[in-house]
Design a protein around this motif. Structure first.
Motif, PDB file in Angstrom:
ATOM      1  N   ALA A   4     -12.538   3.257  -2.136  1.00  0.00           N
ATOM      2  CA  ALA A   4     -13.047   3.231  -3.310  1.00  0.00           C
ATOM      3  C   ALA A   4     -12.408   1.140  -3.942  1.00  0.00           C
ATOM      4  O   ALA A   4     -13.327   0.397  -3.859  1.00  0.00           O
ATOM      5  CB  ALA A   4     -12.676   4.090  -4.326  1.00  0.00           C
ATOM      6  N   LEU A   5     -11.242   1.489  -3.461  1.00  0.00           N
ATOM      7  CA  LEU A   5     -10.353  -0.247  -4.045  1.00  0.00           C
ATOM      8  C   LEU A   5     -10.726  -1.137  -3.408  1.00  0.00           C
ATOM      9  O   LEU A   5     -11.505  -2.350  -3.411  1.00  0.00           O
ATOM     10  CB  LEU A   5      -9.530   0.167  -4.313  1.00  0.00           C
ATOM     11  N   ARG A   6     -10.894  -0.310  -2.022  1.00  0.00           N
ATOM     12  CA  ARG A   6     -11.870  -1.191  -0.537  1.00  0.00           C
ATOM     13  C   ARG A   6     -12.928  -2.191  -1.336  1.00  0.00           C
ATOM     14  O   ARG A   6     -13.557  -3.619  -1.031  1.00  0.00           O
ATOM     15  CB  ARG A   6     -12.043  -0.887   0.630  1.00  0.00           C
ATOM     16  N   ALA A   7     -13.627  -0.859  -1.623  1.00  0.00           N
ATOM     17  CA  ALA A   7     -15.049  -1.557  -1.140  1.00  0.00           C
ATOM     18  C   ALA A   7     -15.815  -1.950  -2.560  1.00  0.00           C
ATOM     19  O   ALA A   7     -17.081  -2.386  -2.500  1.00  0.00           O
ATOM     20  CB  ALA A   7     -16.067   0.029  -0.924  1.00  0.00           C
ATOM     21  N   THR A   8     -15.005  -1.836  -3.338  1.00  0.00           N
ATOM     22  CA  THR A   8     -15.833  -2.145  -4.897  1.00  0.00           C
ATOM     23  C   THR A   8     -14.613  -3.482  -5.151  1.00  0.00           C
ATOM     24  O   THR A   8     -13.066  -3.621  -5.846  1.00  0.00           O
ATOM     25  CB  THR A   8     -15.912  -1.400  -5.927  1.00  0.00           C
ATOM     26  N   GLU A   9     -15.162  -4.972  -5.417  1.00  0.00           N
ATOM     27  CA  GLU A   9     -14.364  -6.240  -5.832  1.00  0.00           C
ATOM     28  C   GLU A   9     -14.157  -5.930  -7.220  1.00  0.00           C
ATOM     29  O   GLU A   9     -15.131  -5.412  -8.272  1.00  0.00           O
ATOM     30  CB  GLU A   9     -15.136  -7.070  -6.033  1.00  0.00           C
ATOM     31  N   ALA A  26       3.744   2.262  -0.980  1.00  0.00           N
ATOM     32  CA  ALA A  26       2.216   1.732  -1.008  1.00  0.00           C
ATOM     33  C   ALA A  26       1.297   2.272  -0.522  1.00  0.00           C
ATOM     34  O   ALA A  26       1.881   2.034   1.315  1.00  0.00           O
ATOM     35  CB  ALA A  26       1.809   0.367  -1.408  1.00  0.00           C
ATOM     36  N   GLN A  27      -0.133   2.582  -0.252  1.00  0.00           N
ATOM     37  CA  GLN A  27      -0.730   2.904   0.335  1.00  0.00           C
ATOM     38  C   GLN A  27      -2.092   2.668   1.054  1.00  0.00           C
ATOM     39  O   GLN A  27      -3.109   2.383  -0.477  1.00  0.00           O
ATOM     40  CB  GLN A  27      -1.252   4.020   0.610  1.00  0.00           C
ATOM     41  N   GLY A  28      -2.596   1.884   1.748  1.00  0.00           N
ATOM     42  CA  GLY A  28      -3.609   0.703   1.750  1.00  0.00           C
ATOM     43  C   GLY A  28      -4.290   1.228   2.930  1.00  0.00           C
ATOM     44  O   GLY A  28      -4.077   2.081   3.789  1.00  0.00           O
ATOM     45  N   PRO A  29      -5.545   0.477   3.432  1.00  0.00           N
ATOM     46  CA  PRO A  29      -6.903   0.632   4.554  1.00  0.00           C
ATOM     47  C   PRO A  29      -6.141   0.465   5.852  1.00  0.00           C
ATOM     48  O   PRO A  29      -6.251   1.514   6.382  1.00  0.00           O
ATOM     49  CB  PRO A  29      -7.798  -1.169   4.420  1.00  0.00           C
ATOM     50  N   SER A  30      -4.522   0.113   5.771  1.00  0.00           N
ATOM     51  CA  SER A  30      -4.038  -0.114   7.078  1.00  0.00           C
ATOM     52  C   SER A  30      -2.467   1.168   7.139  1.00  0.00           C
ATOM     53  O   SER A  30      -1.850   0.725   8.446  1.00  0.00           O
ATOM     54  CB  SER A  30      -2.903  -1.844   7.157  1.00  0.00           C
ATOM     55  N   LEU A  60       1.102  -5.783  -5.108  1.00  0.00           N
ATOM     56  CA  LEU A  60       0.651  -4.678  -4.750  1.00  0.00           C
ATOM     57  C   LEU A  60      -0.945  -5.081  -4.314  1.00  0.00           C
ATOM     58  O   LEU A  60      -1.023  -6.083  -5.253  1.00  0.00           O
ATOM     59  CB  LEU A  60       0.074  -3.414  -6.186  1.00  0.00           C
ATOM     60  N   GLU A  61      -1.148  -5.186  -3.145  1.00  0.00           N
ATOM     61  CA  GLU A  61      -2.729  -5.732  -2.856  1.00  0.00           C
ATOM     62  C   GLU A  61      -3.772  -4.932  -3.465  1.00  0.00           C
ATOM     63  O   GLU A  61      -3.541  -3.477  -4.288  1.00  0.00           O
ATOM     64  CB  GLU A  61      -2.901  -5.903  -1.411  1.00  0.00           C
ATOM     65  N   PRO A  62      -4.638  -5.269  -3.930  1.00  0.00           N
ATOM     66  CA  PRO A  62      -6.267  -4.659  -4.958  1.00  0.00           C
ATOM     67  C   PRO A  62      -6.347  -3.865  -4.456  1.00  0.00           C
ATOM     68  O   PRO A  62      -7.215  -2.930  -4.626  1.00  0.00           O
ATOM     69  CB  PRO A  62      -7.353  -5.833  -4.675  1.00  0.00           C
ATOM     70  N   ASP A  63      -6.458  -3.441  -2.715  1.00  0.00           N
ATOM     71  CA  ASP A  63      -6.523  -2.391  -2.230  1.00  0.00           C
ATOM     72  C   ASP A  63      -5.934  -1.641  -1.731  1.00  0.00           C
ATOM     73  O   ASP A  63      -5.982  -0.307  -1.315  1.00  0.00           O
ATOM     74  CB  ASP A  63      -7.666  -2.142  -1.056  1.00  0.00           C
ATOM     75  N   GLU A  64      -4.403  -1.641  -2.526  1.00  0.00           N
ATOM     76  CA  GLU A  64      -3.493  -0.965  -2.276  1.00  0.00           C
ATOM     77  C   GLU A  64      -3.472   0.495  -3.483  1.00  0.00           C
ATOM     78  O   GLU A  64      -3.092   0.191  -4.603  1.00  0.00           O
ATOM     79  CB  GLU A  64      -1.954  -1.090  -2.538  1.00  0.00           C
TER      80      GLU A  64
END
Length: 283
Positions: free
Chosen positions: A20-25, A137-141, A160-164
């Protein structure tokens, strides 16, 4: 004041939250909401989407993993403060959690949420710095480990990155002791810190062999007081040694004047609370 319009997503897993974080700026994570919602109400922050992780299973425990404690993303401040493992192995964090906000905040807000918020005057931020914590932290990778020293980047800005999503904080065991103390904005120890300090020490055969000291409420972000650490290591940890080390509390720190005190006042408070934290940690 009311927040601006936003979408709301309640996820069932960390993987769903990351997607959800990755898909929505502009999306933001909410755990307890005690840091995020006030900013939204004041319109200092207006996320396009709020990603609620409050129902994700498996994030609300404190675990003993041998050489460290692991505190999950949904562990409340009150639970961190009362937990016997934390009180035994990380008393600085237990104290800081017990002094966070008020009763309502402590029973709703989360330790990891406070850390991710990275407020310059929060309590538990200084404790995890002094304790040498690692934030996961957990993110797309996948997951990555971030040392506490590298986590607090600036005011309200973390690594933290925006998608983490911050999924846990790991607190190493060991040391002679740790402690936290502060002057709160409402006097005594209430509210955010005007100035606060956390200390962790290790002593062997009457000599301080290692130390970590951190400040909150004093500068632009929670930060290590490395001058103090350098000064106290190698001493006997006596009152005079603590007093001398505390004089270096703001060495290398950009002290901020604000509504709660001048630079000189905050520098003085930093010395006072560094000395108190060190004395308590050395016991």
């Amino acid at each position: 004041m009311y927040p601006r319009k936003f979408d709301y997503v309640a996820v069932g897993s960390v993987a769903e939250a990351v997607e959800a974080l990755r898909a929505t700026e502009g999306a933001k994570v909410m755990a307890g909401g005690m840091s995020l919602l006030p900013l939204m109400k004041m319109r200092l922050l207006s996320p396009t989407t709020v990603v609620d992780i409050g129902r994700v299973p498996g994030l609300d425990s404190i675990e003993d993993r041998g050489d460290h404690l692991a505190i999950g993303a949904l562990v409340r401040h009150a639970d961190t403060a009362a937990n016997e493992l934390v009180r035994t192995h990380a008393p600085a964090l237990a104290t800081a959690a017990s002094l966070t906000g008020d009763v309502q905040v402590r029973n709703r807000g989360t330790t990891c949420g406070s850390l991710a918020h990275a407020d310059l005057a929060a309590d538990q931020t200084a404790a995890v710095l002094a304790l040498g914590a690692t934030l996961v932290a957990q993110g797309p990778s996948g997951t990555r480990e971030i040392p506490a020293d590298e986590f607090f980047v600036d005011t309200l800005t973390s690594a933290l990155e925006p998608d983490e999503v911050l999924v846990e904080v790991r607190i190493p065991k060991g040391g002679t002791g740790s402690a936290y103390d502060k002057l709160g904005r409402r006097g005594g120890r209430s509210d955010y810190a005007v100035a606060g300090a956390a200390a962790w020490v290790e002593r062997s055969n009457g000599t301080v062999t290692a130390a970590r000291v951190a400040l909150t409420g004093v500068g632009t972000k929670p930060t290590r007081a490395r001058g103090v650490e350098e000064a106290i290591v190698g001493t006997d940890g006596s009152a005079s040694a603590i007093e001398a080390a505390a004089r270096r509390a703001v060495e290398g720190v950009t002290v901020l004047e604000d509504l709660y005190g001048s630079e000189e006042y905050k520098a003085h408070l930093a010395e006072v609370y560094v000395a108190r934290a060190l004395a308590a940690a050395l016991g």
